[in-house]
Motif scaffolding. Structure first.
Motif, short mmCIF file in Angstrom:
data_model
loop_
_atom_site.label_atom_id
_atom_site.label_comp_id
_atom_site.label_asym_id
_atom_site.label_seq_id
_atom_site.Cartn_x
_atom_site.Cartn_y
_atom_site.Cartn_z
N ARG A 31 -4.01 12.36 59.99
CA ARG A 31 -2.57 12.65 59.97
C ARG A 31 -2.19 13.89 60.76
O ARG A 31 -1.01 14.11 61.02
N ASP A 52 9.23 12.60 60.81
CA ASP A 52 9.65 11.44 61.59
C ASP A 52 8.52 10.43 61.82
O ASP A 52 8.78 9.24 62.00
N ASP A 53 7.29 10.90 61.81
CA ASP A 53 6.13 10.00 61.93
C ASP A 53 5.74 9.38 60.60
O ASP A 53 4.90 8.47 60.56
N PRO A 78 10.00 10.29 66.51
CA PRO A 78 8.55 10.09 66.29
C PRO A 78 7.75 10.53 67.50
O PRO A 78 8.19 10.42 68.64
N THR A 79 6.55 11.03 67.24
CA THR A 79 5.71 11.53 68.33
C THR A 79 5.13 10.42 69.19
O THR A 79 4.78 10.63 70.34
N ARG A 136 4.14 11.07 58.33
CA ARG A 136 2.81 11.61 58.03
C ARG A 136 2.71 12.25 56.65
O ARG A 136 1.61 12.40 56.11
N ALA A 170 8.32 16.61 63.04
CA ALA A 170 7.42 15.62 63.66
C ALA A 170 6.62 14.91 62.57
O ALA A 170 6.43 13.68 62.63
N TYR A 171 6.14 15.66 61.59
CA TYR A 171 5.43 15.04 60.46
C TYR A 171 6.37 14.12 59.68
O TYR A 171 5.97 13.02 59.25
N ARG A 173 -1.07 6.44 64.31
CA ARG A 173 -0.95 6.69 62.87
C ARG A 173 -2.18 6.08 62.20
O ARG A 173 -2.11 5.07 61.51
#
Length: 223
Positions: free
Chosen positions: A99, A65-66, A206-207, A68, A62-63, A211
């Motif tokens: 983040r 794909d975002d 992505p969540t 972050r 998740a981190y 962002r």
């Protein structure tokens, strides 16, 4: 004679091509997702175990794909006093609340069977077992003290380095200082940037959460 030589050459060429094809690296095993981390010291390729550590891997991806992790740092190098070439390096969002994603349950090594060996990637956390989030570490050499044992939950290992351990070792050797408590004298003095982290397998998810770290404020904000 010429025909015989040409025939032998053809056979040799086919055999060579077949050998090269068989030597080609295979794709990831089922349940493995590869992630490529680009640092200012070079790339690191990870293989994450979604089968044995599903919750921890889902959090890390998740981190990724975002985005972050992009633009953060490898900020800590912890070396063993008795063996300075062993220890771990740590990276991630530190305490950047812009983040961070929601916490998730700790998957111990007793639950996953993934031990802290040379090249293992694991989640950093605070005193609370379920406090892991956007910071992780990579072991250089075995680190059994980080595994779960009776009365101690340990840390959530969820994959390993498959390429780039030379980069990991270079980061571990960086000059350090500063820090407090467990971090004392372990903060990397000259920035090692985590430029980007991208998954190589599967589809990014992505969540959709804000962002906030990308929002410009103050004098840097565009009018």
């Amino acid at each position: 004679m010429r025909r015989v030589m040409m025939g032998l050459l053809a056979v040799a060429t086919v055999a060579s091509a077949g050998g090269a094809q068989s030597a080609a690296p295979a794709g990831p095993k089922p349940g493995i997702v590869r992630v490529r981390i680009v640092t200012s010291e070079g790339p690191i390729l990870l293989a994450l175990d979604t089968r044995h550590a599903p919750k921890t891997t889902k959090n890390f991806l998740a981190y990724v794909d975002d985005g972050r992790f992009d633009g953060t740092d490898f900020y800590r190098a912890s070396r063993q006093k008795s063996s300075p070439k062993s220890g771990f390096i740590q990276a991630g969002i530190r305490t950047d609340a812009r983040r961070i994603l929601p916490p998730f349950p700790l998957e111990t090594t007793a639950m996953t069977g993934i031990k802290h060996l040379d090249g293992t990637i694991s989640m950093a956390r605070g005193m609370t077992p379920a406090s892991a989030g956007g910071n992780f570490f990579i072991a250089v050499g075995p680190a059994p003290a980080m595994d779960a044992r009776p009365g101690y939950p340990g840390y959530a290992a969820f994959g390993h380095v498959v390429a780039g351990m030379d980069v990991v070792k270079r980061i571990l050797a960086k000059p350090t200082g500063g820090g407090m408590d467990a971090f004392k004298d372990q903060m990397i003095l000259k920035r090692v940037a985590l430029v980007s982290a991208r998954r190589l397998d599967g589809v990014a998810k992505p969540t959709g959460l804000p962002r906030a770290w990308l929002i410009k404020t103050g004098p840097d904000r565009k009018k």
